[in-house]
Design an enzyme around this catalytic site. Structure first.
Site, PDB file in Angstrom:
ATOM      1  N   GLY B 176       0.805  -1.214   0.000  1.00 43.17           N
ATOM      2  CA  GLY B 176       0.000   0.000   0.000  1.00 43.17           C
ATOM      3  C   GLY B 176       0.832   1.255   0.000  1.00 43.17           C
ATOM      4  O   GLY B 176       1.877   1.319   0.640  1.00 43.17           O
ATOM      5  N   ARG B 203     -10.055  -5.515   3.204  1.00 46.25           N
ATOM      6  CA  ARG B 203     -10.083  -4.502   4.237  1.00 46.25           C
ATOM      7  C   ARG B 203      -8.659  -4.307   4.749  1.00 46.25           C
ATOM      8  O   ARG B 203      -7.797  -5.146   4.516  1.00 46.25           O
ATOM      9  CB  ARG B 203     -10.995  -4.945   5.393  1.00 46.25           C
ATOM     10  CG  ARG B 203     -12.471  -4.943   5.012  1.00 46.25           C
ATOM     11  CD  ARG B 203     -13.334  -5.135   6.235  1.00 46.25           C
ATOM     12  NE  ARG B 203     -14.750  -5.164   5.878  1.00 46.25           N
ATOM     13  CZ  ARG B 203     -15.519  -4.074   5.780  1.00 46.25           C
ATOM     14  NH1 ARG B 203     -15.001  -2.869   6.004  1.00 46.25           N
ATOM     15  NH2 ARG B 203     -16.777  -4.167   5.448  1.00 46.25           N
ATOM     16  N   ALA B 204      -8.419  -3.198   5.439  1.00 43.72           N
ATOM     17  CA  ALA B 204      -7.081  -2.926   5.960  1.00 43.72           C
ATOM     18  C   ALA B 204      -6.700  -3.971   6.991  1.00 43.72           C
ATOM     19  O   ALA B 204      -7.541  -4.409   7.766  1.00 43.72           O
ATOM     20  CB  ALA B 204      -7.058  -1.554   6.605  1.00 43.72           C
ATOM     21  N   THR B 206      -2.995  -3.779   8.263  1.00 40.65           N
ATOM     22  CA  THR B 206      -2.087  -2.904   9.013  1.00 40.65           C
ATOM     23  C   THR B 206      -2.125  -1.468   8.496  1.00 40.65           C
ATOM     24  O   THR B 206      -1.451  -0.614   9.043  1.00 40.65           O
ATOM     25  CB  THR B 206      -0.631  -3.408   8.899  1.00 40.65           C
ATOM     26  OG1 THR B 206      -0.277  -3.415   7.515  1.00 40.65           O
ATOM     27  CG2 THR B 206      -0.485  -4.801   9.463  1.00 40.65           C
ATOM     28  N   SER B 207      -2.890  -1.200   7.462  1.00 40.93           N
ATOM     29  CA  SER B 207      -2.914   0.151   6.883  1.00 40.93           C
ATOM     30  C   SER B 207      -4.128   0.928   7.389  1.00 40.93           C
ATOM     31  O   SER B 207      -5.033   0.353   7.967  1.00 40.93           O
ATOM     32  CB  SER B 207      -2.942   0.049   5.361  1.00 40.93           C
ATOM     33  OG  SER B 207      -4.185  -0.457   4.940  1.00 40.93           O
ATOM     34  N   THR B 211      -9.149  -0.920   0.240  1.00 40.76           N
ATOM     35  CA  THR B 211     -10.145  -0.463  -0.732  1.00 40.76           C
ATOM     36  C   THR B 211     -11.562  -0.790  -0.263  1.00 40.76           C
ATOM     37  O   THR B 211     -12.479   0.017  -0.416  1.00 40.76           O
ATOM     38  CB  THR B 211      -9.866  -1.108  -2.104  1.00 40.76           C
ATOM     39  OG1 THR B 211      -8.615  -0.608  -2.583  1.00 40.76           O
ATOM     40  CG2 THR B 211     -10.953  -0.761  -3.112  1.00 40.76           C
ATOM     41  N   ASP B 264       9.245 -10.379   4.272  1.00 42.30           N
ATOM     42  CA  ASP B 264       8.775 -10.440   2.906  1.00 42.30           C
ATOM     43  C   ASP B 264       9.291 -11.708   2.252  1.00 42.30           C
ATOM     44  O   ASP B 264      10.462 -12.038   2.355  1.00 42.30           O
ATOM     45  CB  ASP B 264       9.297  -9.240   2.103  1.00 42.30           C
ATOM     46  CG  ASP B 264       8.567  -7.974   2.491  1.00 42.30           C
ATOM     47  OD1 ASP B 264       7.369  -8.077   2.789  1.00 42.30           O
ATOM     48  OD2 ASP B 264       9.194  -6.911   2.504  1.00 42.30           O
ATOM     49  N   SER B 272       0.495 -15.318  -3.423  1.00 46.39           N
ATOM     50  CA  SER B 272      -0.673 -14.709  -2.767  1.00 46.39           C
ATOM     51  C   SER B 272      -1.483 -13.899  -3.764  1.00 46.39           C
ATOM     52  O   SER B 272      -2.707 -14.037  -3.854  1.00 46.39           O
ATOM     53  CB  SER B 272      -0.228 -13.782  -1.634  1.00 46.39           C
ATOM     54  OG  SER B 272       0.263 -14.522  -0.555  1.00 46.39           O
ATOM     55  N   LYS B 296       6.620  -0.791  -0.086  1.00 48.60           N
ATOM     56  CA  LYS B 296       6.936  -2.208   0.087  1.00 48.60           C
ATOM     57  C   LYS B 296       8.030  -2.630  -0.893  1.00 48.60           C
ATOM     58  O   LYS B 296       8.957  -3.355  -0.538  1.00 48.60           O
ATOM     59  CB  LYS B 296       5.680  -3.050  -0.142  1.00 48.60           C
ATOM     60  CG  LYS B 296       5.907  -4.532   0.109  1.00 48.60           C
ATOM     61  CD  LYS B 296       4.600  -5.316   0.068  1.00 48.60           C
ATOM     62  CE  LYS B 296       4.802  -6.748   0.482  1.00 48.60           C
ATOM     63  NZ  LYS B 296       4.168  -7.063   1.761  1.00 48.60           N
TER      64      LYS B 296
END
Lengths: 502, 502
Positions: B176, B203-204, B206-207, B211, B264, B272, B296
């Site tokens: 994000g 949905r978020a 960790t942010s 959207t 990561d 994913s 990221k």
């Protein structure tokens, strides 16, 4: 409101070693700090603090003015009745970037190893972070320089004993073989030969008995450093539990996660073993390494690699390490479980005719190597000298003296319930799965019930008739006995008799 | 006694996604089964069962006839009032040996990937086992064959949509960038051009907003597969929450642990992304990849490697993937937080003069690429065609139609409390730490408080006078507002103004 703190509530929830804190989800502190379930939080109380994992409460388990602590968190914080708990964000676990670095291909340097071990020591790592660290070091991922860096960092995280003597002997057995309880025989032989052998041992984590569990059925083992020093100064040796002495304290934490994952890291194993030895003030270490298909070291190649790492890392740490590989295909002695192993030990030390020959032989070989390593026996003469110590009763006298100094020799307990398993047909005892045998002894109650476990009546290669006893399960309660026998019914691999073909 | 089962007790303890069961330490089942704190247990109830981590109780929290369940365990088991809980040993997690194999150097083959993903899907992995798996795949440890095997296994673990059309368009943004909310602009442009774009969003975690969070302030997003299909058949596109459709369901589990470890795995990332797209029935995917020091994807080398893996794995899976790299040095648009981002989106769709130009530009570029990828725009003409869709109001009409079909367009909420941060001196807006900016918006309450977040008044390179507004923090409560401002006081790197040297 968070500033005033919350009333500490001991919920009585045992989460093993991971401290957990409980906060109402609707509490101002959760909202203000943005805490969620599984957040890492710093809980402070008086001058003490602990990093814990948060579980949030959506019920009336906690009053709005309370915060809960798991048993591990409670032990670490010990809140007084008038003290309050304050919650805050812990500083980020910066050494996780060292773990990530190692994962992404950067060698683990000494400074990085120190940062990681310090953070683990301070309880900053959550279990998943420990799992990532252990995984990053798994297999053969650590080279000699990394293993040495890690060993040094692990030693420095705890206390370090100094005996003021040029030679301090020690031994270690890699990967348990059920019943391989040689230490209580080796220490008195070595100590009675004039060498110093201040031995700390562990309690069982996943096995039916650790040396400390077995020894505890014969004498007190919970000595602190001062008590241990007194015994060693008086008798030249001791056999105590290492848990009350803080030697390489992160080791237990790391091992717990490695075991849960059933992950072996050769480098971590070497660092674990040697850091405890260096911290214990040892200068000469004999490593007993049973090799067998169901033992921890499964084949000669792995044994060779481990030996190389142990000796080379020892050298870098100023420690003389000798490795003795031995046969790990079957359990040692007859008894498996604290008290039953103690009885085997007593039989060997007292030169009784019914003493298990394999346990006696193993203990003498190890003691002999240590006598040579310590320079009190000429090369090739250690075994004979150890045998003489045993035969003459000197070892037994020394063992009794050590037990008395530790608080008094005592009689191992006896189990109330027994069940003997017999052979169903003629044949030869062909296989023993040492892991399943260990499981069986644990299901019977060992080590929590010190008298529980099993006693083997046969060894590999023995010929048996129908009805001949194979082994006897000992248990403190009928429930445990039946539970062990249920397991046995589904796991014939514990001990298998091959029918004669003639 | 264990056979009769224990009364289920909902303790209201939220342990996030890991199911936890609670048993009295002195209960017969703990004793009989040899369960300890942190044991993995199988809890059964009716025909359902779940693997949980055990916490033992040393207090009167539970009656002797009760067993407790955490919220996650309760959700999975849903015990009826007359049902009882039974506890047993789960079968060993056999695919952990595949994880160990990968760690010890064996390539991850398709069968192994399937076993691992199936066990994760069935909830057999404890968090530390997930951590070990994620760590074993971290960095660049997976090659193309392994990534493809993993993608396929992840797709097969869940449902798979089929739209019966040769071209089904999709987009995805890697990592994000705060405010980079292009999807609600792109979908109506693409759908109004006659292409199918059934978009599921997240949905978020960790942010400050996902959207789905942003879209939820404009229209209902919790549609099931049938509802989604109805909207798409009617309007050619949708913007719904992917959580009620079971596409590549293990993905969330894996991502949760990766985020907690801040690890990561390029291969896992590719698997994913693409598994969700294949499962969603997409055939053509545009990947938006912002590159920047606090994004990221941090540098062009990493971007290139990821692009290669995405395209090649996509090919192996029969998916046409195009990657669009973009500048990721600062937040996009003005608002950060669900409702504030929604307002930016509306401004762009409505062609308002105050619409943020960067958001408009980004959305048009992405939409243009998708139009070309979908074959409805000639190469090089997608951007112009997308612009025309927006300028003509066709995109806005389509957006409103989609919202109506999803349940009705609505007005985003407005926050009660605001605080504007101003420049202290003349200078130039020089740096923006997008991670700290995201943190700030979260502390203000986003996304749980949909109106919370912040609105940027400046962009990098803007010259400011003393007293000029830099950004405004929006919050639903004074507490959250102050908490965000406290963070800001200690984190000037959120947005820094460099003083003019002249």
């Amino acid at each position: 409101m968070a500033d005033d703190g919350l009333f500490p509530r001991r919920l009585g929830i045992d989460t093993y070693q991971e401290p957990v804190a409980y906060l109402r989800q609707d509490s101002p502190v959760c909202r203000a700090e943005g805490f969620n379930a599984q957040s890492r939080v710093r809980v402070s109380c008086g001058g003490r603090s602990v990093i814990a994992t948060l579980n949030t409460i959506r019920s009336d388990l906690l009053a709005p003015t309370e915060a809960g602590l798991s048993e591990a968190a409670w032990r670490l914080l010990r809140p007084a009745p008038d003290e309050r708990l304050c919650f805050s964000h812990p500083r980020p676990v910066e050494s996780m970037s060292d773990v990530r670095g190692k994962l992404y291909g950067r060698p683990l340097e000494e400074a990085a190893a120190r940062r990681i071990i310090r953070d683990i020591h301070e309880g900053r790592y959550a279990d998943i972070e420990l799992a990532a660290y252990v995984t990053a070091c798994a297999g053969s991922r650590l080279d000699l320089a990394e293993i040495t860096a890690l060993t040094r960092a692990m030693v420095d995280a705890g206390d370090r004993l100094d005996w003021g003597r040029p030679r301090v002997m020690d031994k270690h057995c890699v990967g348990g073989l059920p019943g391989n309880r040689t230490t209580p025989i080796v220490v008195p032989i070595v100590a009675s030969a004039g060498l110093l052998m201040p031995k700390t041992s562990s309690r069982a984590i996943t096995s039916p008995a650790g040396t400390a569990d077995t020894m505890a059925t014969l004498a007190p083992v919970d000595l602190d450093t001062r008590g241990m020093r007194r015994v060693v100064e008086q008798e030249g040796g001791c056999i105590v539990w290492g848990g009350s002495v803080s030697l390489s304290p992160v080791d237990d934490t790391i091992i717990r996660v490695e075991r849960a994952l059933d992950l072996d890291s050769e480098g971590q194993l070497v660092a674990s073993i040697l850091s405890k030895k260096v911290a214990a003030g040892s200068t000469h270490v004999l490593v007993d390494m049973p090799v067998g298909p169901t033992a921890k070291v499964r084949n000669p190649e792995m044994a060779q690699r481990l030996e190389h790492h142990l000796v080379a890392t020892g050298e870098a740490m100023g420690l003389a390490v000798r490795v003795h590989t031995s046969d790990g295909v079957q359990a040692v002695g007859r008894g498996i479980g604290p008290a039953l192993e103690a009885r085997d030990i007593l039989a060997v030390l007292q030169n009784r005719e019914d003493a298990p020959g394999d346990l006696r032989e193993r203990a003498l070989v190890l003691a002999g190597e240590i006598l040579e390593l310590g320079g009190v026996a000429a090369p090739g003469e250690g075994l004979a000298q150890a045998g003489e110590s045993l035969a003459s009763g000197r070892a037994w006298d020394k063992f009794r003296a050590i037990c008395e100094a530790q608080g008094g020799l005592r009689e191992p307990p006896v189990a109330r319930h027994r069940h003997t398993v017999v052979a169903m047909h003629h044949g030869t005892v062909a296989h023993m799965n040492t892991r399943s045998i260990a499981k069986l002894a644990k299901l019977a109650g060992a080590p929590a019930d010190p008298a529980a476990g099993l006693v083997l009546a046969v060894r590999l290669g023995d010929r048996v008739e129908p009805g001949a006893p194979l082994f006897t399960v000992h248990a403190e309660s009928r429930g445990s006995l039946e539970y062990a026998l249920d397991f046995l019914a589904n796991h014939p691999e514990c001990l298998s008799v091959e029918e004669d073909l003639i």
